[in-house]
Design a protein around this motif. Structure first.
Motif, PDB file in Angstrom:
ATOM      1  N   ILE A  10       0.849  -1.185   0.000  1.00  0.00           N
ATOM      2  CA  ILE A  10       0.000   0.000   0.000  1.00  0.00           C
ATOM      3  C   ILE A  10       0.889   1.241   0.000  1.00  0.00           C
ATOM      4  O   ILE A  10       1.776   1.370   0.833  1.00  0.00           O
ATOM      5  CB  ILE A  10      -0.933   0.019   1.222  1.00  0.00           C
ATOM      6  CG1 ILE A  10      -1.851  -1.205   1.233  1.00  0.00           C
ATOM      7  CG2 ILE A  10      -1.741   1.316   1.282  1.00  0.00           C
ATOM      8  CD1 ILE A  10      -2.866  -1.271   0.131  1.00  0.00           C
ATOM      9  N   ILE A  11       0.628   2.143  -0.945  1.00  0.00           N
ATOM     10  CA  ILE A  11       1.405   3.377  -1.012  1.00  0.00           C
ATOM     11  C   ILE A  11       0.553   4.612  -0.705  1.00  0.00           C
ATOM     12  O   ILE A  11       1.106   5.670  -0.388  1.00  0.00           O
ATOM     13  CB  ILE A  11       2.105   3.535  -2.379  1.00  0.00           C
ATOM     14  CG1 ILE A  11       1.109   3.457  -3.531  1.00  0.00           C
ATOM     15  CG2 ILE A  11       3.208   2.502  -2.532  1.00  0.00           C
ATOM     16  CD1 ILE A  11       1.694   3.756  -4.899  1.00  0.00           C
ATOM     17  N   ASP A  12      -0.778   4.494  -0.796  1.00  0.00           N
ATOM     18  CA  ASP A  12      -1.645   5.622  -0.474  1.00  0.00           C
ATOM     19  C   ASP A  12      -3.013   5.113  -0.047  1.00  0.00           C
ATOM     20  O   ASP A  12      -3.968   5.108  -0.838  1.00  0.00           O
ATOM     21  CB  ASP A  12      -1.758   6.563  -1.677  1.00  0.00           C
ATOM     22  CG  ASP A  12      -2.436   7.874  -1.333  1.00  0.00           C
ATOM     23  OD1 ASP A  12      -2.994   8.004  -0.215  1.00  0.00           O
ATOM     24  OD2 ASP A  12      -2.409   8.784  -2.181  1.00  0.00           O
ATOM     25  N   SER A  47      -0.376  -3.903   5.491  1.00  0.00           N
ATOM     26  CA  SER A  47       0.356  -2.994   4.612  1.00  0.00           C
ATOM     27  C   SER A  47       0.259  -3.377   3.139  1.00  0.00           C
ATOM     28  O   SER A  47       0.905  -2.768   2.293  1.00  0.00           O
ATOM     29  CB  SER A  47       1.830  -2.939   5.023  1.00  0.00           C
ATOM     30  OG  SER A  47       2.454  -4.202   4.808  1.00  0.00           O
ATOM     31  N   GLY A  48      -0.556  -4.366   2.821  1.00  0.00           N
ATOM     32  CA  GLY A  48      -0.701  -4.832   1.455  1.00  0.00           C
ATOM     33  C   GLY A  48      -1.134  -6.284   1.446  1.00  0.00           C
ATOM     34  O   GLY A  48      -1.693  -6.782   2.424  1.00  0.00           O
ATOM     35  N   TYR A  78       3.410  -3.184  -6.716  1.00  0.00           N
ATOM     36  CA  TYR A  78       3.686  -4.616  -6.628  1.00  0.00           C
ATOM     37  C   TYR A  78       5.164  -4.923  -6.766  1.00  0.00           C
ATOM     38  O   TYR A  78       5.890  -4.269  -7.508  1.00  0.00           O
ATOM     39  CB  TYR A  78       2.914  -5.372  -7.728  1.00  0.00           C
ATOM     40  CG  TYR A  78       1.437  -5.196  -7.566  1.00  0.00           C
ATOM     41  CD1 TYR A  78       0.737  -5.954  -6.652  1.00  0.00           C
ATOM     42  CD2 TYR A  78       0.745  -4.232  -8.281  1.00  0.00           C
ATOM     43  CE1 TYR A  78      -0.620  -5.771  -6.464  1.00  0.00           C
ATOM     44  CE2 TYR A  78      -0.600  -4.032  -8.111  1.00  0.00           C
ATOM     45  CZ  TYR A  78      -1.275  -4.806  -7.192  1.00  0.00           C
ATOM     46  OH  TYR A  78      -2.616  -4.608  -7.002  1.00  0.00           O
ATOM     47  N   ARG A  79       5.565  -5.940  -6.043  1.00  0.00           N
ATOM     48  CA  ARG A  79       6.880  -6.548  -6.204  1.00  0.00           C
ATOM     49  C   ARG A  79       6.612  -7.991  -6.611  1.00  0.00           C
ATOM     50  O   ARG A  79       5.816  -8.684  -5.970  1.00  0.00           O
ATOM     51  CB  ARG A  79       7.664  -6.482  -4.894  1.00  0.00           C
ATOM     52  CG  ARG A  79       9.104  -6.929  -5.066  1.00  0.00           C
ATOM     53  CD  ARG A  79       9.852  -6.702  -3.785  1.00  0.00           C
ATOM     54  NE  ARG A  79       9.380  -7.683  -2.816  1.00  0.00           N
ATOM     55  CZ  ARG A  79      10.061  -8.057  -1.754  1.00  0.00           C
ATOM     56  NH1 ARG A  79      11.207  -7.501  -1.474  1.00  0.00           N
ATOM     57  NH2 ARG A  79       9.582  -8.963  -0.937  1.00  0.00           N
ATOM     58  N   VAL A  80       7.257  -8.437  -7.673  1.00  0.00           N
ATOM     59  CA  VAL A  80       6.978  -9.755  -8.247  1.00  0.00           C
ATOM     60  C   VAL A  80       8.249 -10.587  -8.259  1.00  0.00           C
ATOM     61  O   VAL A  80       9.321 -10.099  -8.640  1.00  0.00           O
ATOM     62  CB  VAL A  80       6.439  -9.606  -9.697  1.00  0.00           C
ATOM     63  CG1 VAL A  80       6.247 -10.958 -10.347  1.00  0.00           C
ATOM     64  CG2 VAL A  80       5.143  -8.798  -9.703  1.00  0.00           C
TER      65      VAL A  80
END
Length: 94
Positions: A10-12, A47-48, A78-80
């Motif tokens: 989550i960034i916002d 947090s996501g 996203y981080r993949v």
């Protein structure tokens, strides 16, 4: 088929609305029904999220993520990580 661990961050959170969350849940549910998502859920610290996904290739995954409602609305990035499956515990009931 290729396998991926997808970590959403989550960034916002301030952009989140009930409508966006409902779209996100429907989008995720549709991917599960198509067999694209094996498992998905929130991180314990909220947090996501984390998903384990199976798709044809990295381009197919990117196309999916590019249209994911939390990404489209600037709420989550996203981080993949692609991984090779060596073992599956078929007795594991989630």
């Amino acid at each position: 088929m290729k396998y991926f661990l997808v970590e959403g961050n989550i960034i916002d959170a301030g952009r989140m609305t009930d409508g966006i969350m409902n779209k996100h849940m429907a989008y995720t549910r549709a991917a599960m029904e198509r067999g694209m998502t094996f498992m998905s859920g929130l991180k314990a610290d909220m947090s996501g999220g984390i998903s384990i996904m199976r798709v044809e290739d990295a381009d197919a995954l990117q196309a999916y993520l590019d249209h994911e409602p939390l990404f489209v609305h600037g709420i989550q990035e996203y981080r993949v990580a692609e991984f090779d499956v060596h073992y599956i515990n078929n007795a594991w009931d989630c």
